[in-house]
Design an enzyme around this catalytic site. Structure first.
Site, PDB file in Angstrom:
ATOM      1  N   HIS A 133      13.166  -4.022  -6.544  1.00  0.00           N
ATOM      2  CA  HIS A 133      12.179  -3.577  -7.549  1.00  0.00           C
ATOM      3  C   HIS A 133      10.759  -3.697  -6.994  1.00  0.00           C
ATOM      4  CE1 HIS A 133      10.554  -3.389 -11.822  1.00  0.00           C
ATOM      5  NE2 HIS A 133       9.528  -3.856 -11.141  1.00  0.00           N
ATOM      6  N   GLU A 134      10.458  -4.858  -6.384  1.00  0.00           N
ATOM      7  CA  GLU A 134       9.084  -5.082  -5.899  1.00  0.00           C
ATOM      8  C   GLU A 134       8.759  -4.174  -4.710  1.00  0.00           C
ATOM      9  OE1 GLU A 134       7.215  -6.519  -7.871  1.00  0.00           O
ATOM     10  OE2 GLU A 134       8.770  -7.491  -9.041  1.00  0.00           O
ATOM     11  N   HIS A 137       7.655  -0.756  -5.514  1.00  0.00           N
ATOM     12  CA  HIS A 137       6.231  -0.612  -5.844  1.00  0.00           C
ATOM     13  C   HIS A 137       5.405  -0.241  -4.612  1.00  0.00           C
ATOM     14  CE1 HIS A 137       5.909  -1.780 -10.048  1.00  0.00           C
ATOM     15  NE2 HIS A 137       6.650  -2.860  -9.847  1.00  0.00           N
TER      16      HIS A 137
HETATM   17 NI    NI Z   1       7.450  -4.029 -11.470  1.00  0.00          NI
END
Ligand code: NI
Length: 168
Positions: A133-134, A137
């Site tokens: 998830h990170e 980004h």
């Molecule tokens: Ni996030």
């Protein structure tokens, strides 16, 4: 969500200097203030390949193993096999929303810590999920883009009864 920087590929970190330490301190403060499990530099307006994450023991998430506090700079992810699993995600940049997102179950990740020392770990489950998830980004991807069926995306309050609780 909607900020142009969150749709861009973030710049690699070239120097492990005071500026990086300051960025990490800022990210840390923001993550803690918002009770997030992770945060990436673009979320506080900085194009840099830096993420941090942590999950302490939490009675709200008895089914999730804790994740040690980690600063990961210039990360590289490699799934160990094709197996994916679906899990409910949220994000500090998409407040109040949750979505069901497929992620690789097992992966190896490499990168550096805040001082430039190498990190090399093989992880699974929530730990693998939060890293994916990170790092998304840093490549301009938010979790709603990964939701396969938009019926599995909505307001946290409305979905509460249907989903296994997961940290942001
Ligand atoms: Ni996030």
């Amino acid at each position: 969500m909607g900020e142009p920087l969150l749709r861009e590929v973030a710049a690699p970190v070239l120097r492990f200097d005071a500026g990086l330490a300051e960025l990490i301190a800022d990210m840390d403060e923001t993550m803690r203030a918002l009770h997030g499990a992770g945060i990436a530099a673009p979320q506080i307006g900085v194009s840099a390949r830096v993420v941090i994450f942590e999950l302490k023991e939490n009675p709200r998430y008895p089914h999730i193993a804790p994740v040690p506090y980690t600063v990961l700079v210039n990360p590289l992810l490699r799934p160990l096999d094709d197996e994916q699993e679906q899990g409910w995600e949220g994000c500090l940049s998409v407040p109040g929303m949750r979505g069901l997102v497929p992620r690789f179950r097992r992966l190896r990740y490499q990168g550096c810590d805040a001082r430039g020392a190498p990190i090399d770990r093989t992880v699974e489950g929530f730990h693998a999920r939060v890293v994916q998830h990170e790092v998304d980004h840093l490549d301009g991807v938010l979790f709603p883009q990964r939701v396969r069926d938009l019926r599995d995306f909505g307001f946290e309050d409305a979905l509460a009864a249907q989903m296994t609780p997961m940290p942001d």
